[in-house]
Design a protein around this motif. Sequence first.
Motif: not given
Length: 308
Positions: A20, A22-23, A94, A98, A224, A251, A255, A258
């Motif tokens: 979650s 990573t992006v 970002a 998602a 990741s 996720q 995401t 974050w």
Amino acid sequence: MLPGPGAGLRWGLLGVVAFSFTVPMTRVALGGLSPLLVGSARAVVAAGLAVLCLGLARERLPRGRQWARLAVVGAGVVVGFPLLTSYALTTAPASHGAVVVAMLPAATAVTTVVRSGERPRRAFWVAAAAGAVAALVFASFQGDGFGGLHRADLLLVAAVLAAAVGYAEGGLLARELGAWQTISWALVVCAPPMLVLALVALRAGAPQATPTEWAAFGYLAVVSMFLGFLAWYRGLAIGPMASVSQVQLAQPVLTIAWAGLLLGEEVTTATVLGGVAVVACAAGAVRVRSAPAGPPRTGQVRVRRGGR
């Protein structure tokens, strides 16, 4: 004795939490690093960790068709997904990224059914479809939404397809090689071309990144690209794969949370309500037991526990 379904879900959830970030971390790293370097060098660093772990554990080499299957895994999750998302996120926020994780569970479930022969009950597909729709609607209300089809959207869709294939094949192969062994060997297989791409990126210009951007890159390479897959493939290997894949519906919620905390993107009431809907659908899907398929194929019955 095989671990129960609950263990698979717990391992899968741990992998989802790792993924979650990573992006948002990719967006941070792209502030000072090129997309080609971010997408390729993270695999090179992770491959170094994989070689170290494989050497310390004295793992035996994969055999026969396992090499070809590892190449499929690597093409999806080591090469395809990182590179495609890195280029997409140079223009997409970002929150829009998602969309990728919103579509992944449904794509993985379909790929799993085709590849493994699992046949979930109709109730599973209803819950999975509802979850996918809820996740897509949730993501569409974030960022720039789905007002038009952009280059970034095409890259994100391609990333979804690549990751779905890598997830499904990797989950099956983890039952033969082990969870961490599968991603480790996939990284080793893909290391040469990714090293070449990383050198090309470095030749184009020296990185001008801040410590924060390097730290984000480090997360992508270590967590990741390596540790997250250890948990994720372990969960898929325990299974049932189609049900475990639906845990990833949570996720997009994580995401975007974050992204709000790390990147300052606004988290609205719609985000909270959408998140509740997505998690509710995911919970409904994972509770539906998969209908029994035919006899398991040779080599797909036991989950490896040890290192050999």
